[in-house]
Design a protein around this motif. Structure first.
Motif, PDB file in Angstrom:
ATOM      1  N   TYR A   1     -12.844  28.315  15.697  1.00 27.03           N
ATOM      2  CA  TYR A   1     -13.611  27.389  14.856  1.00 27.03           C
ATOM      3  C   TYR A   1     -12.905  26.037  14.757  1.00 27.03           C
ATOM      4  O   TYR A   1     -13.541  24.985  14.843  1.00 27.03           O
TER       5      TYR A   1
ATOM      6  N   ARG B   1     -19.873  28.069  16.706  1.00 25.24           N
ATOM      7  CA  ARG B   1     -19.228  27.775  15.420  1.00 25.24           C
ATOM      8  C   ARG B   1     -20.146  28.203  14.262  1.00 25.24           C
ATOM      9  O   ARG B   1     -19.683  28.764  13.270  1.00 25.24           O
ATOM     10  N   ASN B   2     -21.438  27.941  14.404  1.00 27.48           N
ATOM     11  CA  ASN B   2     -22.404  28.371  13.378  1.00 27.48           C
ATOM     12  C   ASN B   2     -22.374  29.890  13.217  1.00 27.48           C
ATOM     13  O   ASN B   2     -22.364  30.412  12.102  1.00 27.48           O
TER      14      ASN B   2
ATOM     15  N   LEU C   1     -19.224  31.186  11.539  1.00 23.59           N
ATOM     16  CA  LEU C   1     -19.283  30.955  10.085  1.00 23.59           C
ATOM     17  C   LEU C   1     -20.042  32.077   9.384  1.00 23.59           C
ATOM     18  O   LEU C   1     -19.594  32.604   8.365  1.00 23.59           O
TER      19      LEU C   1
ATOM     20  N   GLN D   1     -18.209  35.188   7.074  1.00 29.30           N
ATOM     21  CA  GLN D   1     -18.398  34.581   5.749  1.00 29.30           C
ATOM     22  C   GLN D   1     -17.593  35.265   4.644  1.00 29.30           C
ATOM     23  O   GLN D   1     -17.353  34.661   3.606  1.00 29.30           O
TER      24      GLN D   1
ATOM     25  N   VAL E   1     -12.986  31.102   5.888  1.00 28.39           N
ATOM     26  CA  VAL E   1     -14.327  30.470   5.863  1.00 28.39           C
ATOM     27  C   VAL E   1     -14.581  29.915   4.460  1.00 28.39           C
ATOM     28  O   VAL E   1     -15.057  28.782   4.299  1.00 28.39           O
ATOM     29  N   ARG E   2     -14.219  30.721   3.459  1.00 32.97           N
ATOM     30  CA  ARG E   2     -14.390  30.276   2.065  1.00 32.97           C
ATOM     31  C   ARG E   2     -13.617  28.967   1.834  1.00 32.97           C
ATOM     32  O   ARG E   2     -14.132  28.030   1.217  1.00 32.97           O
TER      33      ARG E   2
ATOM     34  N   ILE F   1     -15.414  26.060   3.634  1.00 29.56           N
ATOM     35  CA  ILE F   1     -16.685  25.669   2.999  1.00 29.56           C
ATOM     36  C   ILE F   1     -16.440  25.028   1.630  1.00 29.56           C
ATOM     37  O   ILE F   1     -17.016  23.974   1.330  1.00 29.56           O
TER      38      ILE F   1
ATOM     39  N   ALA G   1     -14.890  21.682   1.943  1.00 31.26           N
ATOM     40  CA  ALA G   1     -15.822  20.620   2.368  1.00 31.26           C
ATOM     41  C   ALA G   1     -16.444  19.921   1.182  1.00 31.26           C
ATOM     42  O   ALA G   1     -16.944  18.807   1.285  1.00 31.26           O
ATOM     43  N   ASP G   2     -16.382  20.598   0.013  1.00 30.34           N
ATOM     44  CA  ASP G   2     -16.911  20.005  -1.217  1.00 30.34           C
ATOM     45  C   ASP G   2     -16.077  18.835  -1.698  1.00 30.34           C
ATOM     46  O   ASP G   2     -16.574  17.884  -2.259  1.00 30.34           O
TER      47      ASP G   2
ATOM     48  N   HIS H   1     -26.336  24.406  11.282  1.00 33.82           N
ATOM     49  CA  HIS H   1     -24.975  24.292  10.736  1.00 33.82           C
ATOM     50  C   HIS H   1     -25.017  23.804   9.292  1.00 33.82           C
ATOM     51  O   HIS H   1     -24.330  24.347   8.424  1.00 33.82           O
TER      52      HIS H   1
ATOM     53  N   ASN I   1     -26.432  26.627   7.067  1.00 35.30           N
ATOM     54  CA  ASN I   1     -25.436  27.695   6.866  1.00 35.30           C
ATOM     55  C   ASN I   1     -24.370  27.258   5.866  1.00 35.30           C
ATOM     56  O   ASN I   1     -23.964  28.030   4.996  1.00 35.30           O
ATOM     57  N   THR I   2     -23.909  26.023   6.016  1.00 36.01           N
ATOM     58  CA  THR I   2     -22.859  25.508   5.127  1.00 36.01           C
ATOM     59  C   THR I   2     -23.355  25.492   3.681  1.00 36.01           C
ATOM     60  O   THR I   2     -22.643  25.930   2.781  1.00 36.01           O
TER      61      THR I   2
ATOM     62  N   LEU J   1     -23.745  29.114   2.319  1.00 33.95           N
ATOM     63  CA  LEU J   1     -22.439  29.735   2.038  1.00 33.95           C
ATOM     64  C   LEU J   1     -21.808  29.122   0.788  1.00 33.95           C
ATOM     65  O   LEU J   1     -21.205  29.830  -0.021  1.00 33.95           O
ATOM     66  N   ARG J   2     -21.977  27.823   0.635  1.00 28.74           N
ATOM     67  CA  ARG J   2     -21.422  27.141  -0.548  1.00 28.74           C
ATOM     68  C   ARG J   2     -22.056  27.708  -1.818  1.00 28.74           C
ATOM     69  O   ARG J   2     -21.359  28.014  -2.791  1.00 28.74           O
TER      70      ARG J   2
ATOM     71  N   TYR K   1     -20.666  31.228  -2.464  1.00 25.66           N
ATOM     72  CA  TYR K   1     -19.305  31.234  -3.014  1.00 25.66           C
ATOM     73  C   TYR K   1     -19.298  30.780  -4.476  1.00 25.66           C
ATOM     74  O   TYR K   1     -18.548  31.308  -5.290  1.00 25.66           O
TER      75      TYR K   1
END
Lengths: 246, 51
Positions: A15, A224-225, A228, A232, A237-238, A241, A244-245, B35, B38-39, B42-43, B46
């Motif tokens: 990834y 990559r998708n 993920l 998950q 991965v957590r 993701i 990314a926030d 993508h 999915n992101t 998943l966010r 979580y």
């Protein structure tokens, strides 16, 4: 080398590394496509028999090559998955299928568009065309079967068997013009000789390499998708993701 | 721009190239959208898990 492959095949490493590789595949794709288009439309001469319709060949032939190439990649990946149980190999096969199906569709439709002015018909049940259509059905069968199972492991194994059995169609497509009395023209390019004008060959090569880079980039992006989704529940991965926030 | 007109084959040639371009664009945009989706999913998952 084997250690490097094993390290790259780990979903997390894949990834992260693939993200860096993708731009290096997209740039050559764009550059080769632009030069290829220039060669196809401007530099390449008009064919003495086909006239300007020969320019359709510069997308039709590379798309047909890609349809075979991607299927072989899927079969090799599926074989690796079945033998060595490498998850990433199954993912490569799975994400390649829609790309391969798209190139097969392109090869069939652009061939049909070329066929209308040249042969006077959109379609004939010729050996080459029919075997290429069967290839499209094989891609669709693989995609359907892969989506039919809830458990990805079962889906991977079942669809791997389908793709390996379907491999028998590849030499049939390639040699169909030699084995049967075909309306489709024979190969102008073989391992020993090239029977076409140099600029035509360059245009074909440019678009063909552009498609190879495009496939590699799309395959990595789609893989990559898939990674993920499949990973998950992993901590990495957590982290990615939720990171990314921030 | 005359060189982009290919006698009686213009429509066939341009149809082939436009279809190729459209197919590539659909593959590329579709992959990007997947993508993104999915992101986001998943966010949300979580965030729900953390509550």
């Amino acid at each position: 080398m084997w250690k490097w492959i094993q390290a790259f095949a780990s979903p997390r490493n894949f990834y992260q590394i693939s993200e860096k590789i993708i731009p290096w595949l997209m740039v050559p794709f764009i550059v080769l496509s632009l030069i290829g288009l220039y060669w196809s439309f401007v530099v390449s001469p008009t064919d003495y028999q086909q006239g300007d319709s020969v320019r359709i060949m510069y997308v039709h032939v590379p798309a047909a090559w890609m349809s075979l190439f991607i299927y072989i990649i899927m079969a090799i990946s599926s074989g690796i998955g079945l033998i060595w149980q490498i998850k990433l190999a199954y993912i490569v096969a799975k994400v390649s299928a829609p790309i391969g199906a798209s190139f097969t569709f392109l090869a069939l439709v652009t061939g049909s568009i070329w066929g209308k002015p040249m042969w006077g018909t959109w379609w004939v049940w010729d050996a080459r065309l029919t075997s290429e259509l069967i290839l499209l059905f094989l891609y669709l069968a693989y995609i359907s079967l892969n989506n039919a199972f809830d458990n990805p492991k079962t889906a991977d194994k079942a669809s791997a068997v389908i793709v390996i059995i379907g491999l028998v169609n590849i030499p049939i497509i390639y040699y169909s013009v030699d084995w049967w009395n075909s309306l489709h023209q024979g190969s102008s390019i073989s391992f020993t000789k090239i029977s076409m004008q140099q600029d035509m060959f360059i245009a074909l090569l440019l678009i063909s390499f552009a498609f190879k880079f495009l496939y590699s980039a799309l395959m990595l992006m789609r893989a990559r998708n898939e990674v993920l989704v499949r990973e998950q529940n992993s901590r990495w991965v957590r982290e990615i993701i939720t990171g990314a926030d921030k | 721009m005359d060189f982009l007109l290919f006698d009686k084959y213009t429509i066939y040639i341009w149809a082939s190239y436009l279809l190729t371009f459209a197919t590539i664009a659909i593959l590329f945009v579709g992959t990007k959208i997947t993508h993104k989706r999915n992101t986001i999913q998943l966010r949300i998952k979580y965030e729900r898990d953390n509550k």
